[in-house]
Enzyme design. Structure first.
Site, PDB file in Angstrom:
ATOM      1  N   GLY A  62       0.804  -1.209   0.000  1.00 26.17           N
ATOM      2  CA  GLY A  62       0.000   0.000   0.000  1.00 26.17           C
ATOM      3  C   GLY A  62       0.839   1.262   0.000  1.00 26.17           C
ATOM      4  CB  CYS A  63       1.385   3.732   2.643  1.00 22.87           C
ATOM      5  SG  CYS A  63      -0.374   4.105   2.881  1.00 22.87           S
ATOM      6  CB  VAL A  64       5.900   0.629   1.519  1.00 25.25           C
ATOM      7  CG1 VAL A  64       7.327   0.456   1.001  1.00 25.25           C
ATOM      8  CG2 VAL A  64       5.912   0.738   3.047  1.00 25.25           C
ATOM      9  CB  SER A  86       6.010   6.171  -0.286  1.00 29.76           C
ATOM     10  OG  SER A  86       4.896   6.526   0.511  1.00 29.76           O
TER      11      SER A  86
END
Length: 214
Positions: free
Chosen positions: A149-151, A154
């Site tokens: 997800g966020c990794v 990013s």
């Protein structure tokens, strides 16, 4: 085409970006909810946090900037838009919820930057890229949750903003090994170098040794 996955990808994707000269450590969304067995976000990722904390300690020792990200929403999630509508567990990140706080063991320091965000990427809708550029950073080192997800979001944005990107496999985690491994594999193929905790610590220490020799 070849049936072996590694051999298949090596035909097209077999390149290392390497490290930069001026890295920053970004710790993505190590929130309490991922460590609370009673929370829908629980992922059993204690090892990832422990690894990230060890890397963070070395980063501070050698003078590498550390950035922590947090997900935070106002009550009702209006500032979360379609993401908040789609992903119901994001209610755990409403301001004031215990599950939205930083995980036990991760107490922000005065010399650390905290980036608050509402969407997956640490860069989307935040000042992170501008801040890193102003600091002269050329290499973003990513740790955090969740890998898929966020990794990942990013990572893609870090590369897109022109930063050499390193993802520390030991210091990232997900709620299941399959998406964790699949996303590490894909990030390593296209957007970043996926490295171990030992590799990133050795890199950080080499920069410190270089300063001593200068």
């Amino acid at each position: 085409m070849t049936e072996n996955l590694d051999d298949n990808y090596k035909i097209a994707y077999d390149n290392k970006a390497g490290f930069g000269k001026s890295p920053a450590l970004v710790m993505v969304d190590f929130a309490q909810g991922y460590f609370d067995p009673d929370c829908v976000l629980y992922a059993g990722v204690d090892d990832a946090l422990a690894s990230a904390l060890r890397i963070r300690e070395i980063a501070h020792q050698v003078g590498i900037p550390v950035i922590l990200t947090e997900v935070t929403y106002q009550k009702g999630g209006l500032n979360g838009g379609r993401f908040f509508e789609k992903a119901k567990p994001l209610a755990c990140f409403v301001k004031g919820e215990r599950t939205a706080e930083f995980a036990d063991g991760l107490v922000p320091r005065e010399d650390e930057i905290i980036v608050s965000k509402q969407y997956p990427s640490a860069f989307f809708g935040t000042s992170l890229a501008s801040t890193l550029t102003a600091m002269g950073i050329d290499n973003v080192v990513l740790t955090g949750l969740t890998t898929s997800g966020c990794v990942r979001a990013s990572c893609v944005d870090s590369m897109s903003h022109g930063f050499i990107t390193s993802v520390v496999a030991d210091a990232c985690g997900d709620r299941h090994p399959a998406p964790h491994e699949a996303n590490l594999f894909d990030m390593n193929a296209k957007y970043a170098d996926v490295v171990s905790e030992a590799e990133i610590i050795a890199f950080f220490r080499s920069l410190d040794a270089g300063k001593s020799d200068a």
